[in-house]
Design a protein around this motif. Structure first.
Motif, PDB file in Angstrom:
ATOM      1  N   GLY A 671      36.575  52.613  40.444  1.00 56.38           N
ATOM      2  CA  GLY A 671      35.581  52.478  41.508  1.00 56.38           C
ATOM      3  C   GLY A 671      34.937  53.782  41.907  1.00 56.38           C
ATOM      4  O   GLY A 671      33.847  53.789  42.487  1.00 56.38           O
ATOM      5  N   ALA A 672      35.591  54.888  41.594  1.00 52.94           N
ATOM      6  CA  ALA A 672      35.048  56.202  41.981  1.00 52.94           C
ATOM      7  C   ALA A 672      34.071  56.771  40.960  1.00 52.94           C
ATOM      8  O   ALA A 672      33.455  57.809  41.210  1.00 52.94           O
ATOM      9  N   VAL A 673      33.914  56.130  39.813  1.00 50.72           N
ATOM     10  CA  VAL A 673      33.031  56.642  38.761  1.00 50.72           C
ATOM     11  C   VAL A 673      31.751  55.827  38.717  1.00 50.72           C
ATOM     12  O   VAL A 673      31.776  54.625  38.469  1.00 50.72           O
ATOM     13  N   ASN A 674      30.620  56.486  38.935  1.00 47.04           N
ATOM     14  CA  ASN A 674      29.334  55.810  38.847  1.00 47.04           C
ATOM     15  C   ASN A 674      28.966  55.579  37.375  1.00 47.04           C
ATOM     16  O   ASN A 674      29.122  56.463  36.540  1.00 47.04           O
ATOM     17  N   GLY A 675      28.470  54.394  37.086  1.00 47.91           N
ATOM     18  CA  GLY A 675      28.013  54.102  35.734  1.00 47.91           C
ATOM     19  C   GLY A 675      29.095  53.647  34.788  1.00 47.91           C
ATOM     20  O   GLY A 675      28.834  53.471  33.595  1.00 47.91           O
ATOM     21  N   LEU A 676      30.329  53.470  35.280  1.00 43.23           N
ATOM     22  CA  LEU A 676      31.394  52.996  34.407  1.00 43.23           C
ATOM     23  C   LEU A 676      31.132  51.533  34.057  1.00 43.23           C
ATOM     24  O   LEU A 676      30.848  50.715  34.917  1.00 43.23           O
ATOM     25  N   ARG A 677      31.215  51.208  32.749  1.00 38.60           N
ATOM     26  CA  ARG A 677      30.760  49.905  32.263  1.00 38.60           C
ATOM     27  C   ARG A 677      31.890  48.944  31.898  1.00 38.60           C
ATOM     28  O   ARG A 677      31.763  47.741  32.069  1.00 38.60           O
ATOM     29  N   ILE A 678      32.989  49.464  31.343  1.00 41.52           N
ATOM     30  CA  ILE A 678      34.025  48.598  30.795  1.00 41.52           C
ATOM     31  C   ILE A 678      35.404  49.080  31.233  1.00 41.52           C
ATOM     32  O   ILE A 678      35.653  50.287  31.297  1.00 41.52           O
ATOM     33  N   ALA A 679      36.302  48.143  31.490  1.00 40.53           N
ATOM     34  CA  ALA A 679      37.710  48.455  31.740  1.00 40.53           C
ATOM     35  C   ALA A 679      38.533  47.756  30.662  1.00 40.53           C
ATOM     36  O   ALA A 679      38.576  46.519  30.607  1.00 40.53           O
ATOM     37  N   TYR A 680      39.159  48.539  29.795  1.00 42.11           N
ATOM     38  CA  TYR A 680      40.034  47.987  28.762  1.00 42.11           C
ATOM     39  C   TYR A 680      41.449  47.878  29.321  1.00 42.11           C
ATOM     40  O   TYR A 680      42.008  48.868  29.818  1.00 42.11           O
ATOM     41  N   ILE A 681      42.028  46.697  29.233  1.00 40.09           N
ATOM     42  CA  ILE A 681      43.342  46.432  29.814  1.00 40.09           C
ATOM     43  C   ILE A 681      44.279  45.973  28.707  1.00 40.09           C
ATOM     44  O   ILE A 681      44.039  44.940  28.061  1.00 40.09           O
ATOM     45  N   VAL A 682      45.353  46.722  28.465  1.00 37.68           N
ATOM     46  CA  VAL A 682      46.305  46.414  27.400  1.00 37.68           C
ATOM     47  C   VAL A 682      47.417  45.532  27.969  1.00 37.68           C
ATOM     48  O   VAL A 682      48.233  45.985  28.779  1.00 37.68           O
ATOM     49  N   THR A 683      47.421  44.269  27.562  1.00 39.61           N
ATOM     50  CA  THR A 683      48.474  43.361  28.021  1.00 39.61           C
ATOM     51  C   THR A 683      48.488  42.103  27.153  1.00 39.61           C
ATOM     52  O   THR A 683      47.451  41.667  26.655  1.00 39.61           O
ATOM     53  N   ASP A 684      49.685  41.529  26.987  1.00 42.78           N
ATOM     54  CA  ASP A 684      49.824  40.244  26.307  1.00 42.78           C
ATOM     55  C   ASP A 684      49.842  39.081  27.297  1.00 42.78           C
ATOM     56  O   ASP A 684      49.837  37.920  26.892  1.00 42.78           O
ATOM     57  N   ASP A 685      49.851  39.421  28.570  1.00 42.28           N
ATOM     58  CA  ASP A 685      49.971  38.406  29.619  1.00 42.28           C
ATOM     59  C   ASP A 685      48.572  38.094  30.171  1.00 42.28           C
ATOM     60  O   ASP A 685      47.981  38.892  30.891  1.00 42.28           O
ATOM     61  N   ASP A 686      48.053  36.933  29.830  1.00 45.48           N
ATOM     62  CA  ASP A 686      46.696  36.584  30.252  1.00 45.48           C
ATOM     63  C   ASP A 686      46.599  36.461  31.775  1.00 45.48           C
ATOM     64  O   ASP A 686      45.566  36.800  32.364  1.00 45.48           O
ATOM     65  N   ARG A 687      47.658  35.996  32.447  1.00 51.65           N
ATOM     66  CA  ARG A 687      47.596  35.856  33.902  1.00 51.65           C
ATOM     67  C   ARG A 687      47.475  37.212  34.587  1.00 51.65           C
ATOM     68  O   ARG A 687      46.688  37.377  35.526  1.00 51.65           O
ATOM     69  N   ARG A 688      48.245  38.196  34.109  1.00 56.46           N
ATOM     70  CA  ARG A 688      48.137  39.530  34.704  1.00 56.46           C
ATOM     71  C   ARG A 688      46.766  40.139  34.408  1.00 56.46           C
ATOM     72  O   ARG A 688      46.191  40.832  35.261  1.00 56.46           O
ATOM     73  N   PHE A 689      46.242  39.871  33.196  1.00 56.46           N
ATOM     74  CA  PHE A 689      44.905  40.374  32.866  1.00 56.46           C
ATOM     75  C   PHE A 689      43.868  39.794  33.828  1.00 56.46           C
ATOM     76  O   PHE A 689      43.022  40.530  34.372  1.00 56.46           O
ATOM     77  N   GLN A 690      43.914  38.496  34.076  1.00 60.76           N
ATOM     78  CA  GLN A 690      42.954  37.861  34.967  1.00 60.76           C
ATOM     79  C   GLN A 690      43.084  38.393  36.396  1.00 60.76           C
ATOM     80  O   GLN A 690      42.088  38.596  37.096  1.00 60.76           O
ATOM     81  N   ALA A 691      44.312  38.638  36.809  1.00 62.34           N
ATOM     82  CA  ALA A 691      44.528  39.141  38.170  1.00 62.34           C
ATOM     83  C   ALA A 691      43.930  40.532  38.341  1.00 62.34           C
ATOM     84  O   ALA A 691      43.304  40.843  39.372  1.00 62.34           O
ATOM     85  N   ILE A 692      44.104  41.380  37.326  1.00 63.49           N
ATOM     86  CA  ILE A 692      43.541  42.737  37.404  1.00 63.49           C
ATOM     87  C   ILE A 692      42.026  42.685  37.295  1.00 63.49           C
ATOM     88  O   ILE A 692      41.307  43.409  38.009  1.00 63.49           O
ATOM     89  N   ALA A 693      41.498  41.813  36.432  1.00 59.14           N
ATOM     90  CA  ALA A 693      40.050  41.711  36.237  1.00 59.14           C
ATOM     91  C   ALA A 693      39.344  41.348  37.541  1.00 59.14           C
ATOM     92  O   ALA A 693      38.252  41.847  37.830  1.00 59.14           O
ATOM     93  N   LYS A 694      39.979  40.487  38.362  1.00 54.16           N
ATOM     94  CA  LYS A 694      39.356  40.077  39.619  1.00 54.16           C
ATOM     95  C   LYS A 694      39.247  41.221  40.612  1.00 54.16           C
ATOM     96  O   LYS A 694      38.395  41.191  41.515  1.00 54.16           O
TER      97      LYS A 694
END
Length: 719
Positions: A671-694
């Motif tokens: 959130g502190a970086v202007n213009g940041l486009r993508i967040a790559y999240i390394v996980t096998d757990d789709d529920r944790r991925f969705q929670a972080i994505a939100k």
């Protein structure tokens, strides 16, 4: 078809009636040719990977002995086991009815990838040039272009604004390979192999182009243009397609028993809203000292990189002719003009009274008197009084020319009143006696379907230009830099952030042209150049005789990418040849400046790798996948090249979270970086991925690693 013929023969051998029935039905079906282009697809292509280390399960070939010019064993073997202590692999022959095994040294094997195989690509950086500050990087990728295109489906699917390609023309002169064999002129399947090769790549290119607004530009000559046109119609039925004829050699290239060839063809394939931009022409400098080969209007069509010829005459004879031109009629205009022996006008004399002989006039030292005397010896008059002539001389509007033996003096010319007025009003300029017209209004031009433009000469602006950039390095038939620049300008001049792809990049002309376009309008366009590191056929023979073969450093350094493409892109940016000398000469036409100035651009060079799926899954291939993550995020700014020990890291345009327990500080940093486009999240757990994505800031795209990567290639590469 040949495969079906073989199967029918086997069926006949087992059951003659069944075989005959099948053959009859086959003939009926084969006679019903569909409308359009029909050709053999052949078996999928295969490519040798000399730099790839050998793994269990790989397909390999056994190399010929060093120093041998023989083709070698082309059969494919599978690696069943590797004995590292002895550096030996156990092999099993593929596609055979009877099993056949052998063991061979690892050094005598080369990995082969077939185009039906699933690949997991990576990239290794081999250098960079940075002169462009925070501008995006151009990329040069050394790899088999089909596999690189597949890799780009992960980074640039639907994001490419323009593709410009100059594929092999299939001349029969060893200009391209199919399955590791040069396709020569006597190959019965020469045309179908070329079509199969092109079709595979065009289908992947279709996935990369922005369907809403993009263009594909393909150059070709007479050998394949008919087949290419039909292929483009079949692969891109939704597109608008037009063919342009472009003169690339006005002197002509001899064709035995045919007309000399002066042109080639350019297919323009427009998708969605893409149309050629009407190019504005502002402040045309027009002078009669400049010449253009061909039609003037055609010279204007590509954004006017040429200067239009002005056929207007500005300088007229200062001696009056015709009626009212005698001395007796206008005695005030009969006076001497004092000219030095080298032809410079030094002064304007006074008019002579009636009856006084011109022989009595004394001339200043170092000059002679030029009089308005015609060839018959009759005394005429000048066009203006001596006072007006003095003003013309002071302004540079009267001048002397060549020495006229018949008149016994230098010719004297001047500018008429209307021209002088135009100069005063700024419509014309004069410098060193040359008149240029300044057209102040803006005009627009839509390109025509025939281009005959001086700057598109492939010899002077392709071969010779490349020779200045890379002295003593040869590359066959490079495109004119300005021809590529003009073609792209029609479609990306209004897209300052466009992404351009060339997957037959050869000498790197497209990247060079994109840099010029950026300099002209301050754009931040980026070019992705893809080429392999194939060594030219003639050079291969000499290198093999030295005991070298693909994979050896001394062999690879002469490959197209390492010897031509990368050095050319680097030299264009730095303004220096590979030996460090300033590039000689100037860029011409639209943007004229010394080539030694270079460009304020960035470029990075990569070699494609082939990763193991398990290594990707267990984070062991991250260093080679990192450049792909950076490319997907825009190829701009810093890159996260290693897995961060803190569990997360943030670069200029993307972030990486490799420990989901560290999600909170990662999200705060994103959130502190202007213009940041993508967040790559390394996980096998789709529920944790969705929670972080939100929890990510709005506008940041969440991408799950390595699920997105693996699924992309598992789906995209299976054939």
């Amino acid at each position: 078809m040949s495969r079906l013929t073989d199967l029918l023969a086997k069926a006949k051998a087992k059951d003659s009636q069944l075989g005959a029935d099948l053959e009859r039905e086959f003939k009926v079906l084969s006679s019903r040719l569909s409308f359009g282009l029909n050709f053999e697809r052949h078996s999928p292509e295969a490519v040798e990977l000399p730099l790839r280390s050998i793994r269990k399960g790989d397909k390999v070939r056994v190399l010929p002995e060093r120093g041998s010019a023989k083709k070698g064993d082309q059969r494919l073997w599978q690696v069943k086991a590797i004995h590292k202590a002895q550096n030996i692999a156990d092999l099993e022959l593929l596609d055979t009815a009877e099993p056949e095994m052998q063991s061979a040294p690892l050094s005598e094997l080369i990995v082969v990838a077939e185009f039906r195989d699933t690949i997991y690509p990576g990239l290794v950086s081999t250098g960079k040039v940075t002169r462009g500050g925070d501008k995006p990087f151009h990329s040069v990728i050394n790899g088999e272009n089909y596999h690189v295109l597949k890799a780009l489906t992960y980074t640039h699917r639907g994001k490419i604004d323009a593709i410009y390609i100059d594929p092999p023309y299939n001349s029969g002169a060893k200009d391209w390979k199919y399955n590791n064999d040069y396709v020569e002129g006597d190959d019965l399947y020469r045309h179908s192999k070329w079509l199969a090769m092109m079709e595979r790549r065009l289908f992947v290119a279709k996935e990369l182009l922005n369907p809403a607004d993009s263009v594909l530009i393909v150059t070709i000559d007479e050998k394949e243009y008919l087949r290419l046109g039909l292929l483009l119609e079949q692969v891109f039925p939704e597109a608008k397609i037009q063919m342009v004829s472009s003169v690339i050699n006005p002197f002509g290239v001899a064709r035995a028993g045919q007309f000399a060839r002066v042109d080639e063809y350019i297919f323009i394939v427009n998708f969605g809203q893409s149309v050629p931009v009407q190019t504005p022409i502002q402040t045309l400098q027009v002078g009669d000292s400049m010449q253009v080969n061909g039609d003037e209007d055609l010279a204007e069509q590509a954004g006017e990189n040429l200067k239009k010829v002005d056929k207007t005459t500005y300088w007229f004879s200062f001696m009056r002719a015709g009626s009212n031109s005698s001395r007796s009629h206008s005695p005030g205009c009969f006076y001497p003009i004092f000219v030095s022996k080298d032809g410079a006008i030094k002064a304007i004399g006074h008019p002579l009274p009636k009856g006084e002989s011109k022989d009595n006039v004394k001339t200043p030292a170092g000059t002679y008197a030029a009089w308005p005397v015609n060839e018959a010896g009759g005394e005429a008059v000048w066009q203006a009084s001596h006072e007006n002539a003095k003003q013309l001389l002071a302004s540079g509007y009267i001048r002397s020319g060549r020495f006229n033996k018949k008149l016994g003096r230098h010719s004297i010319t001047y500018l008429r009143e209307g021209t002088v007025e135009a100069i005063a009003n700024g419509l014309l300029t004069i410098a060193d006696g040359e008149i240029n017209r300044v057209v102040e209004q803006t005009r627009t031009y839509v390109g025509k379907s025939t281009w005959n433009i001086r700057s598109h000469n492939a010899t002077s602006q392709g071969t010779k230009l490349l020779g200045r950039i890379l002295p003593r390095r040869k590359f066959p038939y490079p495109k004119s830099l300005y021809a590529v620049e003009d073609a792209l300008r029609f479609f990306v001049s209004d897209k300052p952030d466009a992404i351009i792809l060339d997957f037959f990049s050869g000498s790197g002309t497209t990247a060079h042209a994109v840099m010029r376009l950026n300099r002209q309008d301050g754009g931040r366009r980026q070019c992705i150049s893809v080429t392999n590191n194939e060594v030219a056929a003639d050079e291969q023979k000499a290198l093999r005789e030295q005991g070298l073969r693909p994979g050896d450093a001394e062999w690879e350094k002469y490959g197209i990418c390492d010897y031509i493409t990368k050095p050319r892109v680097a030299a264009a940016i730095t303004g220096k040849t590979p030996s460090g000398d300033p590039i000689k000469g100037d860029y011409k036409f639209t943007d004229e400046f010394p080539m030694a100035d270079g460009f304020e651009e960035n470029a990075e060079f990569f070699t494609q790798t082939y990763e193991a799926k398990n290594a990707v899954n267990h984070n062991l291939a991250y260093a080679r996948i990192a450049p792909l993550l950076w490319l997907r995020a825009g190829a701009k700014g810093s890159r996260i090249d290693e897995l961060p020990v803190e569990g997360w890291a943030v670069a200029d345009t993307y972030g990486l979270l490799n420990e989901v327990d560290e999600a909170t500080p990662f999200i705060d940093a994103v959130g502190a970086v202007n213009g940041l486009r993508i967040a790559y999240i390394v996980t096998d757990d789709d529920r944790r991925f969705q929670a972080i994505a939100k929890r990510l800031p709005e506008g940041v795209e969440p991408v799950r690693l390595y699920e997105s990567y693996l699924s992309n290639f598992s789906f995209a590469n299976g054939e």
